[in-house]
Design an enzyme around this catalytic site. Structure first.
Site, PDB file in Angstrom:
ATOM      1  N   CYS A 197       3.595  -5.346   0.931  1.00  0.00           N
ATOM      2  CA  CYS A 197       2.139  -5.345   0.804  1.00  0.00           C
ATOM      3  C   CYS A 197       1.662  -3.948   1.213  1.00  0.00           C
ATOM      4  CB  CYS A 197       1.498  -6.444   1.651  1.00  0.00           C
ATOM      5  SG  CYS A 197       1.803  -6.303   3.427  1.00  0.00           S
ATOM      6  N   ARG A 198       0.420  -3.795   1.618  1.00  0.00           N
ATOM      7  CA  ARG A 198      -0.047  -2.455   1.987  1.00  0.00           C
ATOM      8  C   ARG A 198       0.691  -1.953   3.225  1.00  0.00           C
ATOM      9  NH1 ARG A 198      -4.422   0.671   0.747  1.00  0.00           N
ATOM     10  NH2 ARG A 198      -4.953   2.262   2.286  1.00  0.00           N
TER      11      ARG A 198
END
Length: 334
Positions: free
Chosen positions: A281-282
């Site tokens: 994810c980020r």
């Protein structure tokens, strides 16, 4: 039918019959009578108690009664140790019985989601045993037999069972001891009772703590992920960001599948059963939550990419400068 098969069938029928009879009479199990009977064995009472505890585990008799009796008979320290030995012995015997009677049969007939769940349990191994002993998701007696149908190693199972049942054994043994003290009366009974309540509160809080601390089964740096993606059997990268983030500023890893975290549970069928998964994810907050969800649904070979796409993009500079192990697969949408 071969002799070995007949023996398994006969053994299984005998076990089921014994369990059914024991369950019929479990309501009549009297802790006070049990304590008096075991106490009559004198110096051999601990060994007799361990044997009875193990048999009770095999026959689905309530382990709580045995643990409380152990505390009343042997005190908080020796009682905890004796209870643990008895419970672990019973759990191990039930594990071995299930493995002998049904593991091969179950393995041949597993398929679909159930096969995936069992594979996930086996991949976790002792970690899964430790988790379910600390966080009792399933009844103790049922779990002993169910884990015997997997390929978890016996030694890992027994050690994880002994160690991770210790907090609960200590708390409930102390409750049994406190009950004996309360019957005897005196000021010490009040203090003992308060300690018992404190231990029970700690055990009640333990599952929440374990769930919070239990991280993903594996962490990967972006360099390690890049190396695995170049291998013969690369993992499938599952990006759990939103579609806007997937095509946004940080871009995404070539070949990654975008399944947002809030859609993951409904789209589990899109993930392969026989391929490692690398979650990104980020950073890694959503990836850790995704890992917990996947493990709970039987995916065992799951890794979380540490610091996610942020680290992947930051590693592009050394890659462009010629670093051999840095990632070079970031795709951006302009």
């Amino acid at each position: 039918m071969r002799t070995g098969t007949w023996l398994r069938v006969i053994g299984g029928l005998a076990l089921v019959t014994a369990i059914a009879i024991a369950i019929q009479f479990r309501e009549h199990l009297d802790p006070a009578a049990l304590e008096a009977w075991i106490g009559g064995f004198g110096v051999t009472a601990p060994l007799v108690f361990i044997g009875v505890y193990a048999l009770a585990s095999i026959l689905f008799l309530p382990g709580m009664v045995m643990t409380l009796a152990g505390g009343a008979l042997f005190g908080p320290v020796w009682g905890t140790l004796i209870n643990l030995v008895g419970a672990t012995l019973g759990a191990t015997l039930a594990f071995l019985i299930a493995r002998y009677l049904g593991a091969d049969w179950v393995t041949r007939r597993l398929g679909g989601r159930m096969k995936q769940v069992v594979s996930g349990v086996e991949a976790e191994g002792w970690r899964f045993v430790a988790f379910v002993r600390l966080v009792p998701l399933f009844p103790y007696n049922v779990l002993n037999y169910a884990l015997g149908l997997t390929r978890i190693r016996l030694l890992a199972y027994a050690l994880a069972t002994f160690i991770c049942m210790a907090p609960g054994a200590l708390a409930y043994t102390y409750v049994g001891y406190a009950g004996r003290q309360a019957i005897a009366g005196g000021e010490a009974a009040i203090q003992t009772g308060l300690i018992a309540l404190g231990l029970l509160a700690l055990v009640a809080f333990l599952p929440r703590l374990v769930k919070r601390l239990r991280g993903p089964s594996e962490w990967l740096t972006v360099a390690e992920l890049a190396e695995r993606l170049r291998a013969d059997h690369p993992p499938l990268v599952v990006d759990v960001r939103s579609p806007e983030e997937f095509t946004g500023e940080l871009g995404h890893i070539e070949g990654a599948v975008n399944i947002p975290l809030d859609q993951l549970e409904d789209r589990l069928g899109q993930l392969p059963d026989d391929r490692p998964l690398a979650l990104v994810c980020r950073t890694d907050k959503r990836s850790k939550n995704a890992a917990r969800l996947l493990r709970a649904n039987g995916f065992g070979d799951v890794a979380v990419v540490r610091k996610g796409m942020t680290a992947w993009v930051e590693a592009e500079a050394p890659a462009e400068a010629g670093a051999a192990t840095a990632p070079r697969q970031n795709h951006r949408t302009t």
